[in-house]
Design a protein around this motif. Structure first.
Motif, PDB file in Angstrom:
ATOM      1  N   ALA A  51      44.698  48.175  51.072  1.00 51.41           N
ATOM      2  CA  ALA A  51      45.542  47.641  51.099  1.00 51.41           C
ATOM      3  C   ALA A  51      45.533  46.408  50.796  1.00 51.41           C
ATOM      4  O   ALA A  51      46.224  45.385  49.080  1.00 51.41           O
ATOM      5  CB  ALA A  51      46.635  47.644  52.020  1.00 51.41           C
ATOM      6  N   VAL A  52      44.987  45.256  51.239  1.00 47.33           N
ATOM      7  CA  VAL A  52      44.944  44.161  50.851  1.00 47.33           C
ATOM      8  C   VAL A  52      43.794  44.402  49.307  1.00 47.33           C
ATOM      9  O   VAL A  52      44.066  43.219  48.911  1.00 47.33           O
ATOM     10  CB  VAL A  52      44.053  43.790  52.201  1.00 47.33           C
ATOM     11  CG1 VAL A  52      43.334  42.273  51.200  1.00 47.33           C
ATOM     12  CG2 VAL A  52      44.372  43.751  52.939  1.00 47.33           C
ATOM     13  N   ALA A  53      42.752  45.059  48.828  1.00 48.34           N
ATOM     14  CA  ALA A  53      42.411  45.058  48.102  1.00 48.34           C
ATOM     15  C   ALA A  53      43.721  45.252  46.712  1.00 48.34           C
ATOM     16  O   ALA A  53      42.740  44.884  45.502  1.00 48.34           O
ATOM     17  CB  ALA A  53      41.704  46.099  47.851  1.00 48.34           C
ATOM     18  N   ALA A  54      44.060  45.477  46.792  1.00 47.95           N
ATOM     19  CA  ALA A  54      45.407  46.104  45.531  1.00 47.95           C
ATOM     20  C   ALA A  54      46.253  44.847  45.682  1.00 47.95           C
ATOM     21  O   ALA A  54      46.723  44.534  44.572  1.00 47.95           O
ATOM     22  CB  ALA A  54      46.770  46.975  46.260  1.00 47.95           C
ATOM     23  N   GLN A  55      46.318  43.630  45.857  1.00 47.01           N
ATOM     24  CA  GLN A  55      46.604  42.517  46.300  1.00 47.01           C
ATOM     25  C   GLN A  55      45.648  41.998  44.648  1.00 47.01           C
ATOM     26  O   GLN A  55      44.276  41.686  44.913  1.00 47.01           O
ATOM     27  CB  GLN A  55      46.218  40.869  47.351  1.00 47.01           C
ATOM     28  CG  GLN A  55      47.039  41.762  48.110  1.00 47.01           C
ATOM     29  CD  GLN A  55      46.842  40.886  50.122  1.00 47.01           C
ATOM     30  OE1 GLN A  55      46.019  40.065  49.516  1.00 47.01           O
ATOM     31  NE2 GLN A  55      47.721  41.367  50.392  1.00 47.01           N
ATOM     32  N   ALA A  56      45.985  41.508  43.685  1.00 47.26           N
ATOM     33  CA  ALA A  56      45.785  40.774  42.771  1.00 47.26           C
ATOM     34  C   ALA A  56      45.646  39.073  42.075  1.00 47.26           C
ATOM     35  O   ALA A  56      46.613  38.835  42.297  1.00 47.26           O
ATOM     36  CB  ALA A  56      45.897  41.458  41.776  1.00 47.26           C
ATOM     37  N   SER A  57      45.381  38.606  41.430  1.00 45.32           N
ATOM     38  CA  SER A  57      45.425  37.136  41.057  1.00 45.32           C
ATOM     39  C   SER A  57      45.340  37.187  39.496  1.00 45.32           C
ATOM     40  O   SER A  57      44.572  37.755  39.184  1.00 45.32           O
ATOM     41  CB  SER A  57      44.629  36.373  41.939  1.00 45.32           C
ATOM     42  OG  SER A  57      45.024  34.773  41.394  1.00 45.32           O
ATOM     43  N   PRO A  58      46.048  36.513  38.973  1.00 44.40           N
ATOM     44  CA  PRO A  58      46.498  36.717  37.535  1.00 44.40           C
ATOM     45  C   PRO A  58      45.189  35.605  36.941  1.00 44.40           C
ATOM     46  O   PRO A  58      44.862  34.495  37.580  1.00 44.40           O
ATOM     47  CB  PRO A  58      47.391  35.696  37.449  1.00 44.40           C
ATOM     48  CG  PRO A  58      48.015  35.099  38.728  1.00 44.40           C
ATOM     49  CD  PRO A  58      47.261  36.048  39.598  1.00 44.40           C
ATOM     50  N   VAL A  59      44.444  35.422  35.705  1.00 45.42           N
ATOM     51  CA  VAL A  59      43.806  35.006  35.502  1.00 45.42           C
ATOM     52  C   VAL A  59      45.024  33.861  34.098  1.00 45.42           C
ATOM     53  O   VAL A  59      43.657  33.651  33.297  1.00 45.42           O
ATOM     54  CB  VAL A  59      42.534  35.375  35.123  1.00 45.42           C
ATOM     55  CG1 VAL A  59      41.356  36.346  36.278  1.00 45.42           C
ATOM     56  CG2 VAL A  59      42.777  36.796  33.714  1.00 45.42           C
ATOM     57  N   TYR A  60      44.946  34.520  33.473  1.00 47.30           N
ATOM     58  CA  TYR A  60      46.023  34.431  32.637  1.00 47.30           C
ATOM     59  C   TYR A  60      47.486  34.663  32.916  1.00 47.30           C
ATOM     60  O   TYR A  60      47.801  35.953  33.261  1.00 47.30           O
ATOM     61  CB  TYR A  60      45.757  34.765  30.994  1.00 47.30           C
ATOM     62  CG  TYR A  60      46.392  34.900  30.282  1.00 47.30           C
ATOM     63  CD1 TYR A  60      45.348  34.174  28.775  1.00 47.30           C
ATOM     64  CD2 TYR A  60      47.746  34.591  29.588  1.00 47.30           C
ATOM     65  CE1 TYR A  60      45.974  33.716  27.866  1.00 47.30           C
ATOM     66  CE2 TYR A  60      48.006  34.276  28.080  1.00 47.30           C
ATOM     67  CZ  TYR A  60      47.587  33.654  27.313  1.00 47.30           C
ATOM     68  OH  TYR A  60      47.944  33.740  26.137  1.00 47.30           O
ATOM     69  N   ASP A  61      49.100  34.161  32.390  1.00 41.44           N
ATOM     70  CA  ASP A  61      50.159  34.126  32.653  1.00 41.44           C
ATOM     71  C   ASP A  61      50.938  33.421  32.089  1.00 41.44           C
ATOM     72  O   ASP A  61      51.469  32.438  32.608  1.00 41.44           O
ATOM     73  CB  ASP A  61      49.984  34.768  34.165  1.00 41.44           C
ATOM     74  CG  ASP A  61      51.621  34.933  34.734  1.00 41.44           C
ATOM     75  OD1 ASP A  61      52.460  35.681  33.765  1.00 41.44           O
ATOM     76  OD2 ASP A  61      51.523  35.306  35.620  1.00 41.44           O
ATOM     77  N   ASN A  62      51.623  33.960  30.824  1.00 43.65           N
ATOM     78  CA  ASN A  62      52.299  32.939  30.589  1.00 43.65           C
ATOM     79  C   ASN A  62      53.651  33.901  30.167  1.00 43.65           C
ATOM     80  O   ASN A  62      54.907  34.069  29.317  1.00 43.65           O
ATOM     81  CB  ASN A  62      52.532  32.435  28.968  1.00 43.65           C
ATOM     82  CG  ASN A  62      51.567  33.726  27.816  1.00 43.65           C
ATOM     83  OD1 ASN A  62      51.505  34.984  28.279  1.00 43.65           O
ATOM     84  ND2 ASN A  62      52.391  33.228  26.661  1.00 43.65           N
ATOM     85  N   LEU A  63      54.130  35.271  30.955  1.00 45.24           N
ATOM     86  CA  LEU A  63      55.156  36.006  30.949  1.00 45.24           C
ATOM     87  C   LEU A  63      56.481  34.931  31.744  1.00 45.24           C
ATOM     88  O   LEU A  63      57.535  34.980  30.557  1.00 45.24           O
ATOM     89  CB  LEU A  63      55.100  36.923  31.988  1.00 45.24           C
ATOM     90  CG  LEU A  63      54.416  38.012  31.900  1.00 45.24           C
ATOM     91  CD1 LEU A  63      54.368  38.916  32.611  1.00 45.24           C
ATOM     92  CD2 LEU A  63      54.141  38.812  30.146  1.00 45.24           C
ATOM     93  N   GLY A  64      56.414  33.956  32.074  1.00 46.00           N
ATOM     94  CA  GLY A  64      57.232  33.474  32.778  1.00 46.00           C
ATOM     95  C   GLY A  64      57.531  31.932  31.161  1.00 46.00           C
ATOM     96  O   GLY A  64      59.104  31.119  31.579  1.00 46.00           O
ATOM     97  N   ALA A  65      57.289  32.244  30.463  1.00 42.22           N
ATOM     98  CA  ALA A  65      57.056  30.520  29.461  1.00 42.22           C
ATOM     99  C   ALA A  65      58.433  30.764  28.482  1.00 42.22           C
ATOM    100  O   ALA A  65      58.874  32.336  28.689  1.00 42.22           O
ATOM    101  CB  ALA A  65      55.889  30.665  29.202  1.00 42.22           C
TER     102      ALA A  65
END
Length: 213
Positions: free
Chosen positions: A23-37
């Motif tokens: 389940a910990v493996a499901a944690q992901a980190s973004p490498v690109y994210d401008n959804l909130g811009a």
């Protein structure tokens, strides 16, 4: 192996630990994210497409692609058609060979009156390489009125130094004049992967000991 209560409890605890680590493996980190811009404009996928935006995985970006989100809107419910999303290699500063499909979406499932983030996932596992440029491409497979939002914010995660593409405008560096499409690309966190491998190793050792007994 004896089916005594202590052995059953030990086996159960090992399985629970394994599931917890996975389940910990499901944690992901973004490498690109401008959804909130801040949104500045949007491009129609059907008439401009295919349209795409590049991203770079960076030094810690190796791992299986876990998900992708795009900020999409629907201009009309009268035109119902599909879009298809895919991951591409970098081909001389433009989308190159397709690497894996990220699925499709019907305009009937895209809300009108505003933009929202819609998620996609690889149809088969695909491992990204570190320090590598890829492209996310969205194309129409039938007529629709779906738009992909773009922003002129160049400070969002992973935006600087990347490019956007459309069949109409060609390739342009992300800039205030040619704003990047709004999206998020996620890969597993390196620490999560390490814990998963550790958990799987522990389960393997436990299983081997039980076989010997």
């Amino acid at each position: 192996m004896s089916f005594s209560l202590p052995n059953i409890l030990r086996a159960a605890s090992t399985v629970v630990a394994g599931f917890a680590l996975c389940a910990v493996a499901a944690q992901a980190s973004p490498v690109y994210d401008n959804l909130g811009a801040s949104q500045v404009g949007s491009d129609p996928i059907y008439s401009y497409g295919p349209i795409a935006n590049s991203f770079n995985t960076g030094a810690n970006g190796s791992g299986f692609l876990t998900g992708f989100k795009a900020l999409l809107g629907n201009g009309s419910t009268a035109i119902v058609g599909d879009i298809r999303v895919s991951l591409h290699a970098d081909g001389a500063n433009a989308p190159g060979a397709e690497l894996v499909s990220l699925g499709s979406l019907s305009s009937a499932d895209v809300a009108t009156g505003g933009f929202a983030a819609y998620g996609f996932a690889p149809v088969s596992a695909f491992q990204l390489a570190a320090n590598t440029t890829y492209w996310i491409e969205i194309e129409s497979t039938s007529a629709n009125d779906i738009f992909w939002s773009w922003s002129d914010d160049l400070l969002a995660l992973g935006v600087a130094g990347q490019s956007n593409y459309s069949a109409v405008l060609g390739t342009n560096a992300n800039s205030a004049s040619f704003g990047p499409y709004q999206m998020a690309v996620e890969v597993p966190e390196p620490a999560s992967l390490a814990l998963v491998f550790m958990g799987l190793s522990m389960m393997a050792v436990t299983a081997q000991r039980r076989r010997r007994r």
